[in-house]
Enzyme design. Structure first.
Site, PDB file in Angstrom:
ATOM      1  N   THR A 186      27.263  47.870  61.490  1.00 27.09           N
ATOM      2  CA  THR A 186      27.012  46.581  60.845  1.00 27.09           C
ATOM      3  C   THR A 186      25.729  45.955  61.372  1.00 27.09           C
ATOM      4  O   THR A 186      24.910  45.437  60.593  1.00 27.09           O
ATOM      5  CB  THR A 186      28.204  45.637  61.072  1.00 27.09           C
ATOM      6  OG1 THR A 186      29.345  46.171  60.405  1.00 27.09           O
ATOM      7  CG2 THR A 186      27.907  44.242  60.552  1.00 27.09           C
ATOM      8  N   CYS A 212      47.458  42.979  47.136  1.00 29.97           N
ATOM      9  CA  CYS A 212      48.833  42.730  47.578  1.00 29.97           C
ATOM     10  C   CYS A 212      49.007  43.124  49.035  1.00 29.97           C
ATOM     11  O   CYS A 212      49.954  43.814  49.410  1.00 29.97           O
ATOM     12  CB  CYS A 212      49.810  43.523  46.727  1.00 29.97           C
ATOM     13  SG  CYS A 212      49.530  43.425  44.965  1.00 29.97           S
TER      14      CYS A 212
END
Length: 460
Positions: free
Chosen positions: A70, A320
């Site tokens: 990152t 979900c």
């Protein structure tokens, strides 16, 4: 326990462990110092850089080590944009880039720059022609991942790099998922990667900036890593990262062929044994060990917990799950079903027996989750009691809105409509996907007093 989440983090390679332990004894000193211990540390750092550069296909003085993949992406994007500020402030990314790239793009936009997101098709791939069309006179940087982290689709990097080169725009490639399998093709300008994706230790990334690319490191200046990455190098981890990259590359061809066979087995047998499943991602141009599928009428969090109880560690891009209330940006950009999403990413060395056991366990697990949610088990019964119906699913999360839709579609005549009211962002993706799977017409959406109304017209 079968670990099937290598795309998040691959298990530490034995070579990485050996190199890490050895360099803890030899590489603890400051490589910038001229005394004996410092010179020894410098030799280790230089050797690691040479090995990593050879694996990438660049010069050693073009490569620096960073504290993470990152950080490599953020430093690469910021430095390239700053170096080409006189050219313009336009940044191009694909719609399915890793969040590190998209977050860097958000910062650039907040600071007054402009960002273009190039869309993808249903397999998750960009069109090189569409990408080339986004390039302009004010484009400072373009970004494209080599392969997608969620569905495994490989991107046409070489073609996009050629278009970028012709336009005079540098291309930054996020190669985190693919570098362990081979060099990135094409005439790219910058590259970022992360060691824990190929079996190296966490906390090590690499950033490559080709000679000739205008680059201005951002933040306070530091004398280490060519002035591009501040702070003391984590030398033992760097040595282990380079050693493991060389090791996995030596095994890559044979292991890729073996894992492709296992993922082909999953791609073929899951939809054959589990009803209402959509396998997503490119069937051919994809990473060797990644296969992703979505199960209709399934709660993603429950499914992952049940698979964990059965001895399988997998991940999900479904909305979900407890970690997110919206589908992954990758699935959303592809326009595919998100509910009950499962990503299987096999690490090198995965036994075929583990895959076979997964294929045996999955159908019963999905069926049990569907039964618990009251999902329909077959075609909707035809009752035709009303020309139009409203399903109020406000406050109910996926997959409930789609389950309620499936239960009542047979209550309207052919040509009749069902209006599903939902405030769950996943419905915007999953209701059209359900229509495509069920041969019904998705007629669009319209504002509602609460949430959104999704219109479905019965065709059969």
């Amino acid at each position: 326990m079968a670990y099937f989440d290598a795309a998040s983090a691959a298990p530490l390679h034995p070579v990485a462990r050996q190199a890490l332990l050895a360099s803890l004894d030899e590489g603890w000193a400051d490589p910038a110092r001229l005394y004996r211990e410092g010179r020894r540390a410098r030799l280790l750092l230089d050797a690691a850089r040479e090995a990593a550069a050879e694996a990438v296909g660049c010069r050693a003085d073009e490569l620096v080590f960073t504290p993470s993949g990152t950080r490599a992406v953020h430093s690469g994007v910021a430095g390239a944009l700053a170096g080409r500020r006189r050219t313009g402030r336009h940044l191009i990314v694909s719609a399915v880039e890793h969040s590190s790239v998209l977050h860097a793009a958000e910062v650039h936009e907040r600071e007054g720059g402009t960002v273009t997101q190039v869309p993808v098709d249903r397999t998750g791939a960009v069109d090189p022609v569409a990408y080339a069309a986004a390039l302009g006179d004010g484009t400072a940087l373009a970004c494209l991942q080599s392969a997608n982290h969620e569905v495994g689709t490989e991107q046409p990097v070489a073609e996009v790099a050629e278009a970028c080169r012709a336009a005079g725009v540098p291309l930054l490639v996020d190669a985190a998922q693919s570098l362990g399998w081979g060099k990135v093709a094409g005439d790219w300008s910058l590259l970022a990667a992360s060691a824990h994706k190929w079996g190296g230790p966490s906390g090590v990334g690499l950033l490559v900036v080709r000679k000739g690319v205008r680059f201005a490191p951002q933040g306070p200046a530091d004398e280490r890593e060519s002035g591009r990455v501040p702070g003391f190098e984590n030398l033992p981890a760097i040595v282990a990262a380079a050693a493991s990259l060389r090791a996995v590359r030596a095994e890559a061809a044979e292991e890729a062929a073996r894992l492709r066979e296992l993922t082909e087995r999953i791609r073929a047998r899951v939809p054959a044994s589990v009803p209402d499943v959509e396998v997503v991602g490119d069937p051919v141009r994809r990473l060797p060990g990644v296969v992703t599928f979505s199960c209709l009428y399934v709660d993603g969090e429950t499914l992952l917990h049940e698979l964990d109880r059965a001895g399988f560690s997998v991940s999900s891009g479904s909305s979900c799950t407890s970690s997110t209330l919206t589908p992954s940006h990758v699935l959303r950009a592809m326009g595919v079903l998100s509910e009950g999403n499962v990503r299987v990413s096999l690490p090198p060395g995965t036994p075929a027996e583990d895959v076979e056991r997964f294929l045996e366990v999955l159908p019963g697990t999905v069926a049990a989750v569907r039964e618990r949610l009251g999902a329909p088990t077959g075609p909707a019964a035809v009752r035709e009691t009303a020309a139009d119906l409203v399903v109020d699913a406000i406050g109910r999360r996926c997959p409930i809105p789609v389950i309620e839709l499936a239960k009542v579609i047979g209550d309207v005549p052919v040509g009749g409509t069902v209006r599903v009211l939902s405030d769950d962002e996943a419905a915007r993706l999953d209701i059209p996907a359900w229509c495509e799977m069920r041969g019904q017409e998705y007629a669009g959406e319209e504002p509602a007093q609460k949430g959104t109304a999704y219109l479905v017209r019965r065709l059969r």
